[in-house]
Structures are given as structure tokens and as C-alpha cells.
Design a protein around this motif. Sequence first.
Motif, short mmCIF file in Angstrom:
data_model
loop_
_atom_site.label_atom_id
_atom_site.label_comp_id
_atom_site.label_asym_id
_atom_site.label_seq_id
_atom_site.Cartn_x
_atom_site.Cartn_y
_atom_site.Cartn_z
N GLY A 162 0.82 -1.21 0.00
CA GLY A 162 0.00 0.00 0.00
C GLY A 162 0.85 1.25 0.00
N GLN A 163 1.94 1.21 0.78
CA GLN A 163 2.83 2.36 0.84
C GLN A 163 3.54 2.55 -0.50
OE1 GLN A 163 5.81 2.09 3.88
NE2 GLN A 163 6.57 4.16 3.52
N ALA A 164 3.94 1.47 -1.14
CA ALA A 164 4.59 1.57 -2.44
C ALA A 164 3.65 2.15 -3.48
CB ALA A 164 5.09 0.20 -2.88
N VAL A 165 2.39 1.72 -3.48
CA VAL A 165 1.39 2.25 -4.41
C VAL A 165 1.19 3.74 -4.15
CG1 VAL A 165 -1.04 2.16 -5.08
CG2 VAL A 165 0.26 0.04 -4.82
N TRP A 166 1.10 4.10 -2.88
CA TRP A 166 0.92 5.51 -2.51
C TRP A 166 2.09 6.35 -3.02
CZ3 TRP A 166 -1.81 9.49 -1.70
CH2 TRP A 166 -1.29 10.61 -1.08
N GLN A 167 3.31 5.86 -2.85
CA GLN A 167 4.48 6.60 -3.29
C GLN A 167 4.48 6.76 -4.82
OE1 GLN A 167 7.77 4.47 -1.60
NE2 GLN A 167 7.73 5.66 0.30
N GLU A 168 4.15 5.71 -5.54
CA GLU A 168 4.10 5.80 -7.01
C GLU A 168 3.01 6.76 -7.46
OE1 GLU A 168 3.77 1.91 -8.69
OE2 GLU A 168 5.68 1.25 -7.82
N THR A 169 1.88 6.73 -6.78
CA THR A 169 0.77 7.64 -7.09
C THR A 169 1.19 9.08 -6.81
OG1 THR A 169 -0.82 5.91 -6.55
CG2 THR A 169 -1.65 8.18 -6.64
N ALA A 170 1.87 9.30 -5.70
CA ALA A 170 2.32 10.65 -5.35
C ALA A 170 3.31 11.17 -6.39
CB ALA A 170 2.94 10.66 -3.96
N VAL A 171 4.20 10.32 -6.87
CA VAL A 171 5.16 10.72 -7.89
C VAL A 171 4.43 11.07 -9.18
CG1 VAL A 171 7.03 9.88 -9.37
CG2 VAL A 171 7.12 9.48 -6.91
N ALA A 172 3.46 10.24 -9.57
CA ALA A 172 2.69 10.50 -10.79
C ALA A 172 1.91 11.81 -10.68
CB ALA A 172 1.75 9.34 -11.08
N ILE A 173 1.28 12.02 -9.53
CA ILE A 173 0.51 13.27 -9.34
C ILE A 173 1.44 14.47 -9.37
CG2 ILE A 173 -0.83 14.58 -7.65
CD1 ILE A 173 -2.20 11.92 -6.91
N SER A 174 2.61 14.35 -8.75
CA SER A 174 3.58 15.45 -8.76
C SER A 174 4.02 15.77 -10.18
CB SER A 174 4.81 15.10 -7.91
OG SER A 174 4.43 14.91 -6.57
N ALA A 175 4.27 14.73 -10.96
CA ALA A 175 4.66 14.94 -12.35
C ALA A 175 3.56 15.64 -13.13
CB ALA A 175 5.02 13.61 -13.01
N LEU A 176 2.30 15.22 -12.91
CA LEU A 176 1.17 15.87 -13.60
C LEU A 176 1.03 17.32 -13.19
CD1 LEU A 176 -1.54 13.05 -13.57
CD2 LEU A 176 -0.36 14.01 -15.55
N VAL A 177 1.22 17.61 -11.91
CA VAL A 177 1.12 19.00 -11.42
C VAL A 177 2.22 19.84 -12.06
CG1 VAL A 177 1.41 20.45 -9.38
CG2 VAL A 177 -0.08 18.46 -9.28
N LEU A 178 3.43 19.32 -12.10
CA LEU A 178 4.54 20.07 -12.72
C LEU A 178 4.29 20.30 -14.20
CD1 LEU A 178 7.64 18.48 -10.97
CD2 LEU A 178 6.76 20.81 -10.70
N LEU A 179 3.82 19.29 -14.91
CA LEU A 179 3.49 19.46 -16.33
C LEU A 179 2.39 20.49 -16.53
CD1 LEU A 179 3.63 15.86 -17.86
CD2 LEU A 179 4.93 17.85 -18.58
N SER A 180 1.39 20.44 -15.69
CA SER A 180 0.28 21.40 -15.78
C SER A 180 0.79 22.81 -15.54
CB SER A 180 -0.81 21.06 -14.78
OG SER A 180 -1.36 19.80 -15.05
N MET A 181 1.65 22.97 -14.56
CA MET A 181 2.20 24.30 -14.27
C MET A 181 3.03 24.80 -15.45
SD MET A 181 3.11 23.83 -10.23
CE MET A 181 4.04 25.34 -10.14
#
Length: 175
Positions: free
Chosen positions: A36-55
Motif C-alpha cells: 500500500g505504501q509503495a502504491v501511494w508513493q508511485e501515485t504521489a510521484v505521478a501526481i507530482s509529475a502531472l502537477v509540474l506538467l500542468s504548471m
Amino acid sequence: FVSDAERERITFSAPVESTRWQLVDFSVQGPRQDVGQAVWQETAVAISALVLLSMYFLYTLRLHMRRIDRQNATLRTQAQEIQESSAEVINILERTTDAYVEFDAHWHCTYLNRQAGKLLDQAPELAVGQDVRTAFPDLAAAFFNDMQKAQAEGAVQVFSGFYPPSQRWLEIHVH
């Protein structure tokens, strides 16, 4: 295919029915991580990448919008200057005692000053947009060949002739 090093880490093995495959489980070396923690970390990285791309895209969009706004402001200024100079030219043409008629490349009337309207017996607002042969049939009959020649040669042509409707001799300059 499992290497010898991987074979040593197998903790469980079972055949898969009706195949030649084996289901294997490798022992994890080092600290075990919660799935669960590994999935959360991968999701957080993906969301961070999307936020940076959006910005990044928003930033570049704002830059383009600013550039477009500057270009629009320049175009508005140029359009205003053209309107002012056109108004000055029209004011001069309306005050002159010479008749002035302007045609486009297809011989449609684009401008007619008041003096030309009087001389040619045609209201300027009715002549604009009309073909020379429709708006001024007598003028076209008398001078259209000379006007076409001037257009074809691309040089100023001056010619004169009698214009029966006004009972006058006209001198015409075609530019």
C-alpha cells in the motif's frame, strides 16, 4: 528461466495446471515494504509529475497569451492609424473639384466621390460594389477598353473623349 542466484531466493514453487510453467515466489532481501505504501508513493510521484506538467503548460500558455495581447494592441494601433489616414484621404477627395472613381482589380467600384457622382449621374452609395459596366454603362461603353489597357500595361494612361450623358469632354487618368 531463472538464474542460479534467483533460484536460491525461491521460497515457494508450484506448477501451473495444463502448462509447463511454474509459479514461484522470491524471498525479499532487505526490509519489506508495505504494498500500500509503495502504491501511494508511485501515485504521489505521478501526481507530482502531472502537477509540474500542468504548471509548465499554464506558464507557456500565459506567455503566448501575453504575446498575442501585445500583437493585438499593435494591430489595433495600426488599424486606428489606417482609419485616420483613410479618413484624411477621403476628406481630401470629397473636397476636390475633380471627379474621382476607384475600382478594384475586377472592375468593381470601391469608391466614388461626390463630384464623380454628379458628373456620372450616380449616387456614390449605389455605385460602390457594382461592376463598372453595371454602375456606369455609358462610361464603360466609351472608355472601358482604354481603362483595361491601362490596367494591363500597369502604367498611368491619360485619354480623353466625349461623354454623351453629361455632354462634356472628359480627360481620364487611369493609375
